[in-house]
Design an enzyme around this catalytic site. Structure first.
Site, PDB file in Angstrom:
ATOM      1  N   MET A 158       1.087  -1.333  -0.096  1.00  0.00           N
ATOM      2  CA  MET A 158       0.006   0.060  -0.003  1.00  0.00           C
ATOM      3  C   MET A 158       0.906   1.323  -0.087  1.00  0.00           C
ATOM      4  O   MET A 158       0.202   2.408   0.200  1.00  0.00           O
ATOM      5  CB  MET A 158      -0.754  -0.061   1.258  1.00  0.00           C
ATOM      6  N   GLY A 159       2.288   1.129  -0.354  1.00  0.00           N
ATOM      7  CA  GLY A 159       3.152   2.395  -0.066  1.00  0.00           C
ATOM      8  C   GLY A 159       3.529   2.767   1.089  1.00  0.00           C
ATOM      9  O   GLY A 159       3.519   1.832   2.001  1.00  0.00           O
ATOM     10  N   LEU A 165       6.619   3.172   1.543  1.00  0.00           N
ATOM     11  CA  LEU A 165       7.524   2.038   1.998  1.00  0.00           C
ATOM     12  C   LEU A 165       8.660   2.362   2.941  1.00  0.00           C
ATOM     13  O   LEU A 165       9.059   3.570   3.175  1.00  0.00           O
ATOM     14  CB  LEU A 165       8.304   1.918   0.691  1.00  0.00           C
ATOM     15  N   GLY A 170      10.982  -2.866   6.010  1.00  0.00           N
ATOM     16  CA  GLY A 170      10.365  -3.908   6.002  1.00  0.00           C
ATOM     17  C   GLY A 170       9.746  -4.278   4.572  1.00  0.00           C
ATOM     18  O   GLY A 170      10.059  -5.219   4.083  1.00  0.00           O
ATOM     19  N   HIS A 171       9.127  -3.332   3.995  1.00  0.00           N
ATOM     20  CA  HIS A 171       8.919  -3.485   2.415  1.00  0.00           C
ATOM     21  C   HIS A 171      10.176  -3.804   1.546  1.00  0.00           C
ATOM     22  O   HIS A 171      10.007  -4.600   0.771  1.00  0.00           O
ATOM     23  CB  HIS A 171       8.149  -2.167   1.698  1.00  0.00           C
ATOM     24  N   GLY A 218       4.869 -10.244   4.201  1.00  0.00           N
ATOM     25  CA  GLY A 218       5.527 -10.150   5.430  1.00  0.00           C
ATOM     26  C   GLY A 218       4.884 -10.803   6.466  1.00  0.00           C
ATOM     27  O   GLY A 218       3.461 -10.701   6.437  1.00  0.00           O
ATOM     28  N   LYS A 252       4.762 -10.135   9.357  1.00  0.00           N
ATOM     29  CA  LYS A 252       4.326  -8.798  10.287  1.00  0.00           C
ATOM     30  C   LYS A 252       2.815  -8.997  10.283  1.00  0.00           C
ATOM     31  O   LYS A 252       2.056  -8.836  11.499  1.00  0.00           O
ATOM     32  CB  LYS A 252       4.904  -7.513   9.820  1.00  0.00           C
ATOM     33  N   MET A 268       8.273  -2.487  12.340  1.00  0.00           N
ATOM     34  CA  MET A 268       8.144  -1.430  11.327  1.00  0.00           C
ATOM     35  C   MET A 268       6.708  -1.273  10.705  1.00  0.00           C
ATOM     36  O   MET A 268       6.221  -2.393  10.269  1.00  0.00           O
ATOM     37  CB  MET A 268       9.163  -1.459  10.221  1.00  0.00           C
ATOM     38  N   ARG A 282       1.895   2.862  10.041  1.00  0.00           N
ATOM     39  CA  ARG A 282       0.897   3.386  10.955  1.00  0.00           C
ATOM     40  C   ARG A 282       1.891   3.770  12.162  1.00  0.00           C
ATOM     41  O   ARG A 282       1.067   4.471  12.838  1.00  0.00           O
ATOM     42  CB  ARG A 282      -0.179   2.496  11.318  1.00  0.00           C
TER      43      ARG A 282
HETATM   44  P1  AMP Z   1       1.475  -2.825   3.384  1.00  0.00           P
HETATM   45  O1  AMP Z   1       1.866  -1.976   2.490  1.00  0.00           O
HETATM   46  O2  AMP Z   1       1.364  -2.472   4.992  1.00  0.00           O
HETATM   47  O3  AMP Z   1       0.189  -3.444   2.917  1.00  0.00           O
HETATM   48  O4  AMP Z   1       2.447  -4.068   3.653  1.00  0.00           O
HETATM   49  C1  AMP Z   1       2.889  -4.587   2.355  1.00  0.00           C
HETATM   50  C2  AMP Z   1       3.703  -5.856   2.693  1.00  0.00           C
HETATM   51  O5  AMP Z   1       4.800  -5.444   3.410  1.00  0.00           O
HETATM   52  C3  AMP Z   1       2.832  -6.909   3.304  1.00  0.00           C
HETATM   53  O6  AMP Z   1       3.287  -8.216   2.679  1.00  0.00           O
HETATM   54  C4  AMP Z   1       3.126  -6.615   4.820  1.00  0.00           C
HETATM   55  O7  AMP Z   1       3.185  -7.645   5.595  1.00  0.00           O
HETATM   56  C5  AMP Z   1       4.767  -6.327   4.780  1.00  0.00           C
HETATM   57  N1  AMP Z   1       5.306  -5.557   5.767  1.00  0.00           N
HETATM   58  C6  AMP Z   1       4.842  -4.724   6.170  1.00  0.00           C
HETATM   59  N2  AMP Z   1       5.571  -4.282   7.492  1.00  0.00           N
HETATM   60  C7  AMP Z   1       6.385  -5.245   7.679  1.00  0.00           C
HETATM   61  C8  AMP Z   1       7.546  -5.301   8.276  1.00  0.00           C
HETATM   62  N3  AMP Z   1       7.897  -4.329   9.426  1.00  0.00           N
HETATM   63  N4  AMP Z   1       8.800  -6.249   8.019  1.00  0.00           N
HETATM   64  C9  AMP Z   1       8.303  -6.902   7.203  1.00  0.00           C
HETATM   65  N5  AMP Z   1       7.307  -7.136   6.194  1.00  0.00           N
HETATM   66  C10 AMP Z   1       6.403  -5.880   6.366  1.00  0.00           C
END
Ligand code: AMP
Length: 283
Positions: free
Chosen positions: A30-31, A33, A36-37, A149, A151, A186, A189
């Site tokens: 969802m950007g 970044l 973690g991303h 992730g 997470k 990470m 939010r």
């Molecule tokens: P999001 O942008 O929050 O939807 O996350 C996109 C991807 O990044 C998802 O697969 C999440 O699980 C992963 N992600 C988010 N935060 C972390 C983190 N701290 N460590 C590893 N992967 C992460």
């Protein structure tokens, strides 16, 4: 890096790669970044010849009173990071493309069971939103492997079940959570936290590691959960769930579940934090 916002252009590019026998890894995001991303992107690069990353803040996975409008959007910075990381395609779908007849009129992918517990209980419809958009993205990109992730532990479980049940020809990889120096997982939010709350936030991870220690010392699972909940409250959190779960069903674990995972959601002011640690090889 190609920035594409049309299904046909992504398909054309991917088809060209496949005709040269090149493999494709996909990282949906969802950007906004963070490291973690970027760890997922690095792994994607090692897993396949070409890497596609998508950025799309999916309205269907946000509840009515959630933070869809406030969700941080930092496209220019994200683009630069992905370009720098050597990503091949940045896919930027629009809502008109993903939900041509509005989200509520879209076919929706409901994953029963695991979607309705834990995060699914407090966020009804959230995992249907996630499964729906990820299914659509998988069908557009047609990658060989997708990287997620841990997470978002429950999210990965939902996606694995969807892929299995719908026979979607893609391999799913899940990577360990990337953390700040003080242990806080990470998350985009985290920036909602005030300075004071950011100081408190690290006690979530400390509480969780203490809980894992207690379990490893043979303490009763339900007692450890109750103590964990109390400890979080003392630090100023409002715990939503604190549960040692079977890692497949996500139902409350028993001592017979050697492979359990500790799953936590807790509010700090107006920010909802989630985290998890595996019992044996906590990350
Ligand atoms: P999001 O942008 O929050 O939807 O996350 C996109 C991807 O990044 C998802 O697969 C999440 O699980 C992963 N992600 C988010 N935060 C972390 C983190 N701290 N460590 C590893 N992967 C992460």
């Amino acid at each position: 890096m190609l920035c594409l916002d049309e299904v046909s252009s992504v398909r054309k590019q991917v088809k060209g790669w496949k005709s040269q026998n090149l493999t494709i890894a996909f990282v949906p995001t969802m950007g906004n970044l963070h490291a973690g991303h970027m760890a997922l992107v690095e792994t994607a690069k090692n897993l396949a010849d070409k890497v596609v990353v998508s950025i799309y803040v999916n309205p269907l996975q946000f509840g009515e009173n959630e933070d869809f409008d406030a969700y941080p959007r930092t496209l220019e910075r994200d683009k630069a990071a992905l370009e720098n990381a050597g990503v091949d395609i940045l896919f930027l779908p629009t809502s008109v493309m993903i939900y041509p007849d509005s989200p509520s009129q879209s076919i929706q992918v409901q994953v029963p069971g695991i979607s309705s517990v834990l995060c699914g209980e407090s966020r009804p419809g959230h995992f249907t939103g996630v499964a729906t958009v990820v299914c659509k993205l998988f069908n557009i990109v047609q990658a060989d492997v997708a990287v997620f992730g841990e997470k978002d532990f429950q999210q990965v479980a939902v996606i694995r079940k969807m892929v299995k049940d719908l026979f979607i020809p893609i391999q799913i990889r899940a990577l360990p959570t990337v953390r700040e120096n003080d242990g806080l997982a990470m998350s985009s939010r985290n920036q909602y936290l005030s300075n004071e709350q950011r100081g408190i936030a690290s006690t979530l991870y400390q509480t969780m590691t203490n809980m894992i220690d207690k379990v490893n010392n043979g303490c009763d699972y339900r007692e450890v959960e109750a103590e964990g909940r109390e400890s979080l409250k003392k630090h100023g959190f409002r715990p939503e769930y604190v549960q040692l779960s079977n890692r497949d069903t996500l139902l409350p674990a028993t001592t017979l579940d050697k492979n359990a995972v500790l799953l936590v959601a807790a509010w700090l002011g107006k920010t909802r934090l989630i985290d998890n640690l595996s019992l044996k090889n906590g990350n």
